[in-house]
Design a protein around this motif. Structure first.
Motif, PDB file in Angstrom:
ATOM      1  N   GLY A 131       0.803  -1.218   0.000  1.00 57.43           N
ATOM      2  CA  GLY A 131       0.000   0.000   0.000  1.00 57.43           C
ATOM      3  C   GLY A 131       0.836   1.267   0.000  1.00 57.43           C
ATOM      4  O   GLY A 131       0.465   2.279   0.615  1.00 57.43           O
ATOM      5  N   VAL A 132       1.952   1.226  -0.710  1.00 55.88           N
ATOM      6  CA  VAL A 132       2.879   2.357  -0.749  1.00 55.88           C
ATOM      7  C   VAL A 132       2.907   2.921  -2.172  1.00 55.88           C
ATOM      8  O   VAL A 132       2.958   2.166  -3.147  1.00 55.88           O
ATOM      9  CB  VAL A 132       4.293   1.925  -0.321  1.00 55.88           C
ATOM     10  CG1 VAL A 132       5.306   3.050  -0.550  1.00 55.88           C
ATOM     11  CG2 VAL A 132       4.290   1.507   1.148  1.00 55.88           C
ATOM     12  N   THR A 133       2.894   4.239  -2.284  1.00 59.14           N
ATOM     13  CA  THR A 133       2.975   4.915  -3.573  1.00 59.14           C
ATOM     14  C   THR A 133       4.358   5.515  -3.741  1.00 59.14           C
ATOM     15  O   THR A 133       4.818   6.286  -2.889  1.00 59.14           O
ATOM     16  CB  THR A 133       1.923   6.024  -3.681  1.00 59.14           C
ATOM     17  OG1 THR A 133       0.617   5.446  -3.573  1.00 59.14           O
ATOM     18  CG2 THR A 133       2.030   6.756  -5.011  1.00 59.14           C
TER      19      THR A 133
ATOM     20  N   MET B 272       6.244   8.123 -15.444  1.00 58.57           N
ATOM     21  CA  MET B 272       5.122   7.524 -14.713  1.00 58.57           C
ATOM     22  C   MET B 272       4.206   6.749 -15.665  1.00 58.57           C
ATOM     23  O   MET B 272       3.793   5.622 -15.375  1.00 58.57           O
ATOM     24  CB  MET B 272       4.348   8.627 -14.001  1.00 58.57           C
ATOM     25  CG  MET B 272       3.130   8.164 -13.214  1.00 58.57           C
ATOM     26  SD  MET B 272       1.976   9.515 -12.877  1.00 58.57           S
ATOM     27  CE  MET B 272       1.265   9.747 -14.514  1.00 58.57           C
ATOM     28  N   LYS B 273       3.910   7.343 -16.815  1.00 59.50           N
ATOM     29  CA  LYS B 273       3.022   6.698 -17.780  1.00 59.50           C
ATOM     30  C   LYS B 273       3.673   5.469 -18.410  1.00 59.50           C
ATOM     31  O   LYS B 273       2.987   4.499 -18.759  1.00 59.50           O
ATOM     32  CB  LYS B 273       2.609   7.697 -18.842  1.00 59.50           C
ATOM     33  CG  LYS B 273       1.680   8.790 -18.295  1.00 59.50           C
ATOM     34  CD  LYS B 273       1.417   9.887 -19.324  1.00 59.50           C
ATOM     35  CE  LYS B 273       0.559  10.995 -18.721  1.00 59.50           C
ATOM     36  NZ  LYS B 273       0.365  12.129 -19.653  1.00 59.50           N
ATOM     37  N   MET B 274       4.998   5.497 -18.547  1.00 58.41           N
ATOM     38  CA  MET B 274       5.698   4.322 -19.075  1.00 58.41           C
ATOM     39  C   MET B 274       5.599   3.144 -18.105  1.00 58.41           C
ATOM     40  O   MET B 274       5.437   1.999 -18.516  1.00 58.41           O
ATOM     41  CB  MET B 274       7.160   4.673 -19.351  1.00 58.41           C
ATOM     42  CG  MET B 274       7.363   5.620 -20.526  1.00 58.41           C
ATOM     43  SD  MET B 274       9.074   6.200 -20.679  1.00 58.41           S
ATOM     44  CE  MET B 274       9.892   4.667 -21.184  1.00 58.41           C
TER      45      MET B 274
ATOM     46  N   PRO C 134      -0.711   2.039 -10.774  1.00 52.88           N
ATOM     47  CA  PRO C 134      -1.352   3.001  -9.871  1.00 52.88           C
ATOM     48  C   PRO C 134      -0.515   3.384  -8.664  1.00 52.88           C
ATOM     49  O   PRO C 134      -0.764   4.427  -8.044  1.00 52.88           O
ATOM     50  CB  PRO C 134      -2.654   2.290  -9.450  1.00 52.88           C
ATOM     51  CG  PRO C 134      -2.419   0.846  -9.744  1.00 52.88           C
ATOM     52  CD  PRO C 134      -1.527   0.800 -10.923  1.00 52.88           C
ATOM     53  N   ASN C 135       0.478   2.568  -8.306  1.00 54.85           N
ATOM     54  CA  ASN C 135       1.325   2.874  -7.159  1.00 54.85           C
ATOM     55  C   ASN C 135       2.578   3.653  -7.537  1.00 54.85           C
ATOM     56  O   ASN C 135       3.471   3.836  -6.709  1.00 54.85           O
ATOM     57  CB  ASN C 135       1.698   1.601  -6.407  1.00 54.85           C
ATOM     58  CG  ASN C 135       0.519   0.990  -5.683  1.00 54.85           C
ATOM     59  OD1 ASN C 135      -0.326   0.344  -6.304  1.00 54.85           O
ATOM     60  ND2 ASN C 135       0.430   1.204  -4.392  1.00 54.85           N
ATOM     61  N   VAL C 136       2.638   4.107  -8.767  1.00 53.08           N
ATOM     62  CA  VAL C 136       3.718   5.001  -9.205  1.00 53.08           C
ATOM     63  C   VAL C 136       3.072   6.287  -9.716  1.00 53.08           C
ATOM     64  O   VAL C 136       2.320   6.265 -10.690  1.00 53.08           O
ATOM     65  CB  VAL C 136       4.591   4.360 -10.297  1.00 53.08           C
ATOM     66  CG1 VAL C 136       5.626   5.354 -10.816  1.00 53.08           C
ATOM     67  CG2 VAL C 136       5.281   3.114  -9.756  1.00 53.08           C
ATOM     68  N   GLN C 137       3.331   7.383  -9.016  1.00 53.55           N
ATOM     69  CA  GLN C 137       2.744   8.674  -9.365  1.00 53.55           C
ATOM     70  C   GLN C 137       3.834   9.741  -9.451  1.00 53.55           C
ATOM     71  O   GLN C 137       5.025   9.439  -9.420  1.00 53.55           O
ATOM     72  CB  GLN C 137       1.663   9.051  -8.332  1.00 53.55           C
ATOM     73  CG  GLN C 137       0.477   8.098  -8.335  1.00 53.55           C
ATOM     74  CD  GLN C 137      -0.644   8.553  -7.425  1.00 53.55           C
ATOM     75  OE1 GLN C 137      -0.707   9.692  -6.986  1.00 53.55           O
ATOM     76  NE2 GLN C 137      -1.556   7.632  -7.123  1.00 53.55           N
TER      77      GLN C 137
END
Length: 276
Positions: free
Chosen positions: A146-148, A172-174, A178-181
């Protein structure tokens, strides 16, 4: 909007004392640089993690996560051309995610400019692909705990890779998880051509964390940066996550910096008619 502050400002102070200080000043969150705990986050065992979490809770402050992830370490590199180094770096990101969750946090801020410089002979596009490979290897643990992980663009004076919010969003898009912002930092955004409110408006929908500081490396209100339009943009786009004070000039002292930064940010909110 919730206010936190980064612990390295307090340098060698005992952790329990730091927690009491920031809570008494009025912060509800504490962001930790791993090197303030041990040379490597893996050196911090489960017993000490539980103690740190308890000390923060007893003081009335929440450990929100970790930043400066690769600072003061060796052997890690986000976009290395050596796959073994990328695997090792991803493993360490997983360890950092475990530690953040054990401490009660949910955020990793990936700045660490020296550990992401573009390898010699590598193009920016190639470096992006290598970085995406490293981050993708850590996504399973990020999701499980549960970590971003928030990618932090930095100014050209600090690094040659991920120098703008647009570039951070591209990475980020590459990765496409959802956990990478994205992470936004006022000091870093000050180096970009669009205004900070414009950058916020463009990217806040995929921003997981926000650092408050001035372009002069000091705290909010201690330089020429006007935070009122910045906070207005955050509120207009419904940002309700942490705003964390991160400074690089520790003068005159931690308490003065923490107190004046928080007072200024609250005054900015009052000036634009927002509740604090």
């Amino acid at each position: 909007m919730k206010f936190a502050i980064c612990n390295e400002l307090y340098e060698q102070r005992p952790f329990e004392e730091i927690c009491r200080s920031v809570a008494e000043i009025g912060y509800t969150g504490l962001e930790i640089a791993p090197f303030t705990l041990a040379p490597l986050i893996t050196d911090v065992d489960a017993e000490r993690r539980a103690l740190l979490k308890r000390q923060a809770s007893d003081a009335g402050v929440e450990i929100i996560g970790l930043h400066w992830l690769f600072a003061k370490t060796t052997g890690f590199h986000l976009n290395s051309t050596d796959e073994a180094v990328r695997v090792k770096s991803a493993d360490y990101l997983r360890a950092l995610a475990d530690a953040a969750a054990d401490l009660g946090g949910s955020i990793l801020v990936l700045g660490s400019p020296d550990a992401r410089r573009i390898p010699e002979g590598t193009s920016n596009d190639e470096a992006l692909k290598l970085a995406a490979d490293t981050l993708s290897r850590a996504c399973g643990t990020l999701a499980d705990r549960g970590v971003t992980l928030c990618i932090e663009p930095l100014a050209p004076t600090e690094t040659d890779f991920l120098q703008t919010a647009d570039e951070g969003a591209r990475l980020m898009k590459m990765v496409d998880h959802p956990n990478v912002q994205l992470h936004l930092d006022v000091k870093a955004m000050s180096s970009e051509t669009p205004s900070i409110p414009e950058i916020v408006a463009t990217h806040l929908g995929h921003t997981g964390h926000f650092h408050a500081n001035d372009a002069n490396l000091r705290g909010p209100g201690m330089g020429e940066t006007d935070f009122r339009p910045i906070f207005q943009a955050l509120l207009e786009h419904h940002y309700d996550k942490w705003v964390s004070v991160e400074v690089f000039d520790f003068k005159p002292d931690p308490e003065t910096i923490a107190r004046e930064s928080l007072a200024y940010m609250k005054q900015c909110l009052a000036d634009i008619g927002a509740a604090t």
